[in-house]
Enzyme design. Structure first.
Site, PDB file in Angstrom:
ATOM      1  N   GLY A 349       0.696  -1.370   0.085  1.00 57.18           N
ATOM      2  CA  GLY A 349      -0.299  -0.170  -0.372  1.00 57.18           C
ATOM      3  C   GLY A 349       0.799   0.988  -0.257  1.00 57.18           C
ATOM      4  O   GLY A 349       1.569   1.227  -0.044  1.00 57.18           O
ATOM      5  N   GLY A 351       1.933   4.643   2.350  1.00 57.24           N
ATOM      6  CA  GLY A 351       2.496   5.287   3.525  1.00 57.24           C
ATOM      7  C   GLY A 351       2.526   6.417   2.699  1.00 57.24           C
ATOM      8  O   GLY A 351       2.527   7.106   2.058  1.00 57.24           O
ATOM      9  N   GLY A 352       2.093   7.717   4.091  1.00 57.68           N
ATOM     10  CA  GLY A 352       2.267   8.571   4.049  1.00 57.68           C
ATOM     11  C   GLY A 352       4.133   8.878   3.066  1.00 57.68           C
ATOM     12  O   GLY A 352       4.629   7.829   3.390  1.00 57.68           O
ATOM     13  N   GLY A 354       5.356   7.420   0.824  1.00 61.62           N
ATOM     14  CA  GLY A 354       5.697   6.608  -0.040  1.00 61.62           C
ATOM     15  C   GLY A 354       4.585   4.773  -0.601  1.00 61.62           C
ATOM     16  O   GLY A 354       4.308   5.040   0.016  1.00 61.62           O
ATOM     17  N   LYS A 371       9.195   0.877   3.012  1.00 64.65           N
ATOM     18  CA  LYS A 371       8.518   1.299   2.490  1.00 64.65           C
ATOM     19  C   LYS A 371       9.565   2.783   1.708  1.00 64.65           C
ATOM     20  O   LYS A 371      10.997   2.530   2.179  1.00 64.65           O
ATOM     21  CB  LYS A 371       8.737   2.741   4.075  1.00 64.65           C
ATOM     22  CG  LYS A 371       7.925   3.474   4.009  1.00 64.65           C
ATOM     23  CD  LYS A 371       7.526   4.286   4.864  1.00 64.65           C
ATOM     24  CE  LYS A 371       7.185   5.547   4.723  1.00 64.65           C
ATOM     25  NZ  LYS A 371       6.582   5.935   6.445  1.00 64.65           N
ATOM     26  N   ASP A 467       0.781  11.999  14.120  1.00 69.77           N
ATOM     27  CA  ASP A 467       0.082  11.091  13.458  1.00 69.77           C
ATOM     28  C   ASP A 467      -1.091  10.497  13.392  1.00 69.77           C
ATOM     29  O   ASP A 467      -0.747   9.147  13.127  1.00 69.77           O
ATOM     30  CB  ASP A 467       0.434  11.222  12.211  1.00 69.77           C
ATOM     31  CG  ASP A 467      -0.488  11.174  10.892  1.00 69.77           C
ATOM     32  OD1 ASP A 467      -1.456  11.526  10.882  1.00 69.77           O
ATOM     33  OD2 ASP A 467      -0.040  10.829   9.752  1.00 69.77           O
TER      34      ASP A 467
END
Ligand SMILES: *[C@@H]1O[C@H](CO)[C@@H](O)[C@H](O)[C@H]1NC(C)=O
Ligand SMILES: *[C@@H]1O[C@H](CO)[C@@H](O)[C@H](O)[C@H]1NC(C)=O
Ligand SMILES: *[C@@H]1O[C@H](CO)[C@@H](O)[C@H](O)[C@H]1NC(C)=O
Ligand SMILES: *[C@@H]1O[C@H](CO)[C@@H](O)[C@H](O)[C@H]1NC(C)=O
Ligand SMILES: *[C@@H]1O[C@H](CO)[C@@H](O)[C@H](O)[C@H]1NC(C)=O
Ligand SMILES: *[C@@H]1O[C@H](CO)[C@@H](O)[C@H](O)[C@H]1NC(C)=O
Ligand SMILES: *[C@@H]1O[C@H](CO)[C@@H](O)[C@H](O)[C@H]1NC(C)=O
Ligand SMILES: *[C@@H]1O[C@H](CO)[C@@H](O)[C@H](O)[C@H]1NC(C)=O
Ligand SMILES: *[C@@H]1O[C@H](CO)[C@@H](O)[C@H](O)[C@H]1NC(C)=O
Length: 679
Positions: A349, A351-352, A354, A371, A467
């Site tokens: 998926g 992520g923030g 990348g 990541k 976050d």
């Protein structure tokens, strides 16, 4: 020889009263004494002779009493004898800054108290607390502040009679020779020598502590009390300790006790000592240093190679900051191989900042999540540095562990433990891949809360996650919740004010004061955690763009229903009404408390954790500012939305990045993520 004989005959003389009427104990270490002590709970005597009452297992108690009673009175209605005792203790918390409840020297009519763990220290339970027929006396060394029992702080010594609410207590400290008070940390992991002396003629009980073997002249606690009505004729003496969600190992190194006379002196240097500082947390820095030196060596080596071969394409250039970083550095080739050349099949998926790939490390065959932050996102570099520098040194079972990293030209790669079940949001919203039952949800909430507490209080610096949200909560194969994605985390020293930074976070989880003040704080994390609590209980996002207008903002909707006394209607229908109602209500109320507009009115993560553990009760009715002051909340959101009215911000397209007015293509699956301004 003559003096030897004298000592020898003195010993024989001494041993006569000891055997006929036991009035003295002397244990410089507890080796081979398992017959002489009655152990309860998880207490054990270690091979090196240390009496370990608890290890750092949560919510346990451990006790050790001398196996037979001692006579404390000549007859049941006469005065109690004087007594004196000395013992050496070491409390090693799981997280150096947080204690794990405490330890108590105990005199009791029973050697099997079977009390509750946590703040009860294994001594009492909630029904017998304060009852005169307990005949319980304890000197507690308490490392957690408990409000129910009006503890003064999280580092105190108290005298408890029949109750956990101390009759007298004082902050732990030592009087030095010139009568100045010196701080003493009970949870510092160092040996502390304690003396408890009771004079029955004067009715004075003194407690004295010292970090070394010399007894200070002035006791730290002196309390006038007649123990005659408290003590029975025969009593057990010993120790009790407990852990809660927060845990410590509680150890006794040696113990000496005497009726009607001074206890024999203990010498710390001749007692067993704990084997070294705990690896888990203290060696982080050492490992960091040694890895840094390894990295340094690698750096020099690779620089040399770079100079020799010159201009190798895609060289991995190492910069200054990289040397300070703790986790392992992987080669690009290794990660490329692990992720099958970053194949689309391995993509887990976005992520923030990348993409995230699933990988299997070739050498160890361990599964990891890699990541990859690509060149396109220019702001990534700084966040990347922040992320490895921060998370690389953090260790907690409810934080996703960063195991390594790699940098190659503009490509930045982070290697994490693989989380088999992906992120929490995929279990909650829209069409979830599976429905979590309430128990699973509650366990996840508790896990995330304890991870966040560690970030706020358990590390040498305060770490603000900034976050916290469902998509950043990852679930391992056993559905334990782990907080991940530290791309936005900020660190600052304990006791300082967070600096103004550019506002980051995700709308709906963003505390109303954050855009106004430009500051993230522990309490803005608490706000986001409150939103997470509500999400988990209600099974919907904090801002549901497709909902009816009055249901747009989750927290306002829950407040509304709460005010109408119909709060049960907000509970996730996917739970099919199968849940512990009082627990769900507690979570909803806690979510509302955390979502308070005023940062000062929000609980701390420590309080949140204790509520979730059932150690702290919430008030029956909440008088939140949202009911009287509810418009403020909307105002905060409106401010935020209005401030972007002129830019391309659009409530219905769910993700957009902003930096200096430039809009980047979205990389995030979060509902609406805003990043604006400059440091
Ligand atoms: C411990 O118990 C044993 C027998 O159970 C006894 O012989 C010994 O004296 C005891 N030691 C102490 C220090 O009380
Ligand atoms: C703590 O002690 C208990 C009981 O002795 C034991 O089962 C457990 O493995 C110990 N835990 C740790 C972390 O040492
Ligand atoms: C207890 O009673 C005995 C016998 O009556 C006496 O010898 C002794 O002195 C008493 N002890 C104390 C501490 O009063
Ligand atoms: C509390 O402790 C007392 C004394 O040990 C015991 O009789 C009682 O059953 C306990 N109550 C609960 C609720 O455990
Ligand atoms: C105190 O404990 C005794 C014995 O366990 C019990 O009979 C009594 O009711 C208790 N008193 C109170 C006030 O709870
Ligand atoms: C100690 O505190 C308990 C409960 O707070 C109280 O009932 C008791 O009277 C106190 N005892 C003394 C000697 O102060
Ligand atoms: C023991 O500790 C006290 C308090 O820190 C200090 O004043 C004293 O000098 C120490 N004594 C020795 C012998 O180290
Ligand atoms: C007492 O001694 C400490 C150092 O041991 C020193 O810092 C302090 O100033 C002294 N205080 C007085 C009143 O002499
Ligand atoms: C308790 O401390 C006071 C004050 O330092 C002292 O006068 C008294 O002798 C001490 N009593 C005992 C039993 O240690």
């Amino acid at each position: 020889m003559a003096s030897f004989l004298r000592i020898f005959s003195a010993l024989i003389f001494l041993s006569i009263p000891v055997s006929s009427q036991l009035d003295e104990l002397f244990f410089p270490g507890f080796k081979d004494l398992s017959n002489n002590l009655t152990l309860q709970g998880i207490a054990k005597i270690e091979n090196n002779g240390i009496l370990q009452l608890t290890n750092d297992t949560s919510r346990k108690m451990g006790q050790a009493f001398y196996s037979s009673t001692l006579r404390f009175k000549n007859s049941s209605n006469s005065n109690v004898f004087s007594f004196s005792t000395s013992f050496a203790i070491v409390i090693v918390p799981e997280y150096p800054r947080l204690g794990g409840h405490g330890l108590a020297f105990t005199i009791s009519p029973s050697n099997d108290l079977n009390g509750l763990p946590s703040q009860y220290l294994g001594l009492l339970n909630s029904t017998d607390i304060g009852n005169f027929s307990n005949h319980l006396f304890a000197v507690e060394f308490d490392t957690v502040q408990d409000f129910e029992f009006q503890d003064i702080n999280d580092n105190h010594i108290g005298i408890d009679i029949n109750s956990m609410k101390s009759n007298a207590s004082v902050e732990a400290a030592v009087y030095t020779d010139n009568s100045t008070k010196q701080d003493l940390s009970l949870k510092g992991g160092k040996a502390i020598l304690v003396w408890v002396d009771y004079d029955s003629a004067e009715n004075i009980l003194n407690v004295t502590v010292s970090p070394n073997s010399s007894k200070p002249k002035i006791p730290i606690l002196s309390f006038r009390v007649d123990l005659s009505p408290i003590f029975n004729e025969f009593m057990y003496v010993g120790f009790s300790a407990s852990t809660g969600l927060l845990a410590s190992s509680h150890n006794v190194l040696g113990w000496s006790f005497k009726i009607n006379g001074p206890a024999r002196a203990l010498d710390l240097s001749s007692l067993p000592s704990l084997p070294g500082p705990k690896k888990k947390h203290h060696t982080g820095a050492i490992v960091g240093v040694s890895i840094a030196s390894v990295v340094l060596a690698i750096c020099i080596l690779s620089l040399a190679i770079i100079y020799i071969i010159k201009k190798i394409k895609n060289a991995e250039v190492i910069e200054d900051w990289e040397l300070e970083v703790g986790p392992q550095r992987y080669s690009y080739q290794e990660l490329k191989q692990a992720t099958n050349n970053f194949s689309a099949k391995q993509l887990l998926g976005h992520g923030g900042f990348g993409q995230v790939y699933k990988g299997t490390l070739h050498n160890s065959k361990t599964e990891v999540a890699v990541k990859r932050i690509s060149n396109e996102s220019k702001q990534g570099v700084r966040e990347f540095v922040s992320e490895i520098a921060t998370i690389g040194r953090l260790r907690h079972r409810n934080l996703v562990q960063l195991v390594g990293w790699c940098r190659r030209k503009g490509d930045l790669l982070l290697v994490y433990d693989f989380m088999a079940n992906g992120s929490l949001d995929s279990f909650l919203f829209d069409e979830p891949k599976a429905v979590l039952n309430w128990e699973q949800r509650f366990k996840i909430i508790k896990g995330v809360a304890s991870g966040l507490l560690y970030l706020h209080e358990g590390y040498e610096q305060v770490v603000i996650h900034r976050d916290v949200k469902a998509s950043n909560v990852l679930l391992d194969s056993e559905l334990n919740g782990k907080l991940g994605d530290f791309g936005l985390a900020k660190l600052y020293e304990h006791g300082t004010n967070p600096a103004t930074t550019r506002v980051v976070g995700t709308l709906g989880y963003l505390a109303p004061e954050t855009p106004r003040t430009g500051k993230s704080s522990a309490s803005s994390d608490v706000f986001a955690f409150g939103a997470l609590l509500l999400e988990v209980a209600c099974g919907r996002r904090p801002i549901e763009t497709r909902a009816l207008p009055e249901e747009l903002v989750l927290v306002d909707w829950v407040w509304g229903k709460y005010g109408e006394g119909r709060v049960l209607e907000v509970i996730d229908p996917k739970l099919n009404a199968e849940y512990d109602q009082s627990q769900v209500l507690m979570v909803l109320k806690l979510g509302l408390l955390c979502s308070n507009n005023s940062p000062a009115a929000r609980p701390t993560m420590r309080q949140v954790v204790r509520c979730l553990e059932g150690e702290l009760e919430l008030p029956d009715t909440l008088r939140g500012p949202r009911s009287s002051d509810g418009d403020k909340a909307a105002e905060g959101l409106d401010d935020l939305l209005n401030s972007f009215a002129s830019s391309s911000f659009d409530k219905t397209t769910s993700c957009s990045y902003f930096e200096n007015g430039v809009s980047y293509p979205s990389l995030s699956t979060s509902p609406i993520t805003l990043v604006y301004g400059r440091d």
